[in-house]
Structures are given as C-alpha cells and as structure tokens.
Design an enzyme around this catalytic site. Structure first.
Site, PDB file in Angstrom:
ATOM      1  N   HIS B  38       0.838  -1.206   0.000  1.00  0.00           N
ATOM      2  CA  HIS B  38       0.000   0.000   0.000  1.00  0.00           C
ATOM      3  C   HIS B  38       0.874   1.257   0.000  1.00  0.00           C
ATOM      4  O   HIS B  38       0.611   2.213  -0.724  1.00  0.00           O
ATOM      5  CB  HIS B  38      -0.914   0.013   1.233  1.00  0.00           C
ATOM      6  CG  HIS B  38      -2.207  -0.693   1.015  1.00  0.00           C
ATOM      7  ND1 HIS B  38      -2.311  -2.054   0.929  1.00  0.00           N
ATOM      8  CD2 HIS B  38      -3.469  -0.210   0.838  1.00  0.00           C
ATOM      9  CE1 HIS B  38      -3.579  -2.384   0.725  1.00  0.00           C
ATOM     10  NE2 HIS B  38      -4.302  -1.287   0.667  1.00  0.00           N
ATOM     11  N   LYS B 104     -10.090  -8.017   7.990  1.00  0.00           N
ATOM     12  CA  LYS B 104     -10.777  -8.241   9.266  1.00  0.00           C
ATOM     13  C   LYS B 104     -10.581  -7.009  10.143  1.00  0.00           C
ATOM     14  O   LYS B 104      -9.573  -6.314  10.020  1.00  0.00           O
ATOM     15  CB  LYS B 104     -10.240  -9.486   9.974  1.00  0.00           C
ATOM     16  CG  LYS B 104      -8.796  -9.367  10.436  1.00  0.00           C
ATOM     17  CD  LYS B 104      -8.391 -10.502  11.334  1.00  0.00           C
ATOM     18  CE  LYS B 104      -6.916 -10.518  11.608  1.00  0.00           C
ATOM     19  NZ  LYS B 104      -6.511  -9.893  12.877  1.00  0.00           N
TER      20      LYS B 104
END
Lengths: 280, 184
Positions: B38, B104
């Site tokens: 990222h 999650k």
C-alpha cells in the site's frame, strides 16, 4: 552434571515450530466445543465451527492454522545441573526456528529493524526467555504469536488505590479497544504486579496455561472468573460480529510488587492458542 | 442463512444491494496487498509514476500468505488486520477506483466516508482460518513487488470464497450491529 548437545536443541525447536503452527492442543478443542454449546448467536456458532474445521484441516494437511505464523516466542526452563555443549543455547534456538519455519513452509514475518523493516527471510531472531530451575532437565516451549493479537496488547501502571476494580476496568478497556482485530474468541493473559517488565512477561506466560485451568489462589481464580464473565457480556462475540463468546478464557499471573505500584499488563491471544513443548 | 453468490468484477448495482452482515461467496479475480505494498502504491501514485497494477473496479484482499508447499497453489491465507491500511485506503478508493476490500477488523471514519462516496464495499474474511481459506484459492501469481516477500502483490483466482459484508455501500457496519445485539 548432564550434557545436552545443541544439535538436540536445534532438532527439538525445529519440530516444535512446525507442531505449534499446525496443531492445536486438546484443551483448545474442549474450550471451543463448550463455546459452541454456549454461544447464542447463530452466526457466532457457525464461525466457531468453521474455526474447528480450519484447525482439523490444518492438522491433517500440515498447513498452518493461520498464515500469520508469528514471531517465535521460546520459553526455556534450564536445569541448573545441565551443561550445554557444542555451541550457544541462543544460537541453537534461532537455528531451530530458521529450520522449522523453512521446512514447515511457515511465513517469515520478522523484519530486521523496526524502522528499516527488511524481512530477515528466516523468521529469526526468536524472542527467547530463559529461566534457571533446579534439576537436570531442559524444557522448551515454542509459542508463535501473531501480530494481529499482539498489537492489541497493552500495559498500564495503575495506582494501588485503583485496586481490584481498577484492574478489571483496565482489562475490559483493552479488550473493548481490540474489538474484532485480534480474531476473537480470544484468550486474555493478565500480568499483575511485579514491575513494568515483569508484568508484561507474566501476561505472556499466562497464555501458556491450559484453557479452563484456574489460578491456584482462590482470590485470583475468582478474579479470572469475573473478568471472563464481564468480557463475555461485551457482546463482541466470535470474530467481533456479535455474540456471547468473546473470550475462551482469562488467565491472571501475579508477582509481589512495590508499595507504590500496581502494574497490569494485558496480552491478548487470538482464537488459536498455539504452543508446543518438549522436555529434553 | 442464505448465502449470496458474487462474481468479480462487481458492478455498482450489485454492490448497492449488499447489506452489512450478509454472508456471500466470491468467485473470480482479486488482488492481494498489505502494508508495504500500500505504501509503495500510494508513493508511486503521488510521484506521478505508473502503477504496477490497475485497481479500477478491483478488489484487494489484505493477506500475507504462507509459502506454498510443493504441489500447492498457496499456503495458509487468512485476512490481516485492515485498520493498518486505513491511511492509504481513501486514496485507493477515490483516485484509483478500488471497489472492494477484504480483511478483518473495523475501519476508520475516513474509509467509511470514501466507501459511501464511491459506492464501494468492505468484506470480512474469517480471521485465523488460513488453512480453510487457502483451499478456495485456485490460482496465485505474483504481479508486483516480489521483493516484499509475503507482502508482494498477488493476483488470485478464488472460487466460492466465503465472506461477510462488513461495511456496505451505505456505511452500515456489521460489527456495530452484531455487538449491539449481544451486549449486556
């Protein structure tokens, strides 16, 4: 004096890394079975069953239970009548971790420096705790700890006046802040007393105790029961999606402390309470 | 519970029908990316460079799998904590056209805003069930940042990958809804 060769230590650690990452112990199965029967949320029940299915699949295929095979935390109880020959204990443990994580196709998750962050490629170094004990045995426990749950852990120096209720409130605060991140149902290790670094070590050690086993001292066992009940009233539930079972267990370990201090450390363990031990 | 079957790429119409808390299965192509990937994507974009993968309309799975055993496609492959990606995600959704994420844990208010604004969706995969989820991954190839090891970007082909809608395109949150139902 008993001689133990480092080669035996290397072999033991290699095997323990693989065993711990692929096989959950019997107490975990018993605890999750009970959790399924007590869970009120249908989705929560489904999730607990899927976690069991995952664990049984991992055990039968040798695939890791979780892709985060963690940093290897290694506890050594070294008998004071043991002489280690052929090399250094610490190097032997790291060599065992290196081999275990490579041969077991486990993920290497350790970076060389907290800021430069280059992967060391072999999951070393391990975090190693050595305790000198009477006798001529050598007990090694490998407890891989994933980042997701470890990152939710915290420590606070409470005031003695905060007392028992202050301890409970702080543990709940840490669990609430963690929410779904540590992959509930969690196990909560609490280190109470000692000083700053002792509390953290106690909290980690508390996670090694079998699920369902209470502290031998009655007032601490009672504290464990109360914290567990209150955690399970938060409603966080399996995977954080709501339910009765947020924690499988709470273990508190204590140590004498200073007149001015009440350190409390909370180490959160994900649903997979992975650890394996060998006695040489 | 009824399980909704989805196939990638997800259209805006399909995404808008999804509700937080629903169970779905996903088949098709998804990409993996986590912390270091990222960071690199965002730095490359800000520097005006060409990105190694086109994320328009795509789904990113936050995962760092175990290495595959001989004869296997991938090792254990469950989700990692999504919150660590929060500083990068709004840019990925707004500027790079990302439509879905799989991970999650909760997301920041900034991520939820971007999800609502662009009609994206956040799915939850079962945390700590890497062995089970790896079975639903049929193909895996590295498409960028191989040097990052488990953090490289993979292109995965998944079949009936089990998910729960975590945050839907209206910003409804399965965690908040679930917890509210069971807290005492």
């Amino acid at each position: 004096m008993r001689n133990i060769h480092v080669q035996d230590i290397i072999n033991a650690v290699e095997g323990l890394c693989i065993e711990a990452c692929t096989t959950l112990p019997a107490d975990w199965w018993k605890a999750t079975e009970e959790a399924i029967s007590r869970e009120e949320s249908p989705l929560g029940k489904d999730i607990l069953r899927l976690l069991q299915e995952n664990a049984s699949l991992a055990a039968s295929t040798g695939e890791a239970i979780c892709q985060d095979t963690g940093m290897a935390v290694v506890f050594v109880e070294l008998g004071q009548d043991v002489h280690i020959e052929g090399g250094s204990l610490y190097e032997a443990i790291n060599e065992g971790v290196r081999r275990g994580y490579t041969k077991g196709y486990l993920r290497k998750s350790v970076v060389n420096d907290p800021l430069i962050r280059r992967n060391t490629g072999d999951n070393t170094p391990a975090i190693i705790h050595v305790e000198l004990v009477p006798g001529s045995g050598l007990r090694i426990t490998v407890a891989p700890k994933g980042g997701g749950s470890e990152n939710c852990s915290a420590l606070k120096m409470l005031r003695p006046a905060d007392g028992r209720e202050g301890v409970i409130r702080y543990v709940l605060e840490v669990v609430e802040a963690a929410g779904a991140n540590p992959c509930p149902p969690i196990t909560v290790g609490v280190g109470l007393g000692g000083n700053f670094e002792m509390a953290a070590l106690l909290a980690k050690k508390a996670l090694l105790r079998p699920l369902g086993k209470r502290h031998p001292e009655a007032h601490i066992a009672e504290l464990e029961r109360e914290i567990l009940e209150r955690i399970n009233h938060t409603g966080i539930g399996p995977q954080g999606l709501g339910g009765r079972i947020t924690a499988l267990d709470v273990h508190v370990e204590t140590y004498p402390t200073h007149i001015t201090s009440l350190p409390v450390a909370v180490n959160i363990q994900c649903h997979a309470t992975r650890h394996a031990e060998a006695l040489l | 519970m009824t399980v909704i079957r989805l196939t990638t790429p997800l259209s805006l119409e399909v995404i808008q029908k999804l509700e937080a808390g629903e169970q779905v299965t996903l088949s098709g192509i998804i990409f993996t990316a986590r912390d270091a990937a990222h960071k690199k994507l965002v730095e490359t974009y800000r520097a005006g460079g060409k990105l190694p993968v086109d994320l328009e309309g795509q789904i990113i799975y936050y995962v760092g799998p175990c290495p595959p055993k001989p004869g296997k496609v991938i090792g254990s492959a469950g989700p990692t904590t999504s919150g660590r990606m929060d500083p990068y995600t709004p840019l990925l959704i707004r500027q790079l056209g990302l439509k879905g994420m799989i991970g999650k844990g909760n997301r920041s208010p900034e991520v939820v805003e971007a999800i609502k604004e662009k009609g994206a969706v956040y799915f939850l995969a079962l945390g700590g069930a890497g062995a089970l989820l790896a079975q639903r991954i049929k193909k895996a190839e590295i498409v960028a940042y191989e040097e990052l090891g488990p953090e490289a970007i993979y292109r995965l082909e998944v079949e009936d990958f089990p998910l729960i809608v975590g945050i839907d395109s209206r910003g409804q949150n399965a965690y908040l809804m679930g917890k509210a139902r069971y807290s005492k």
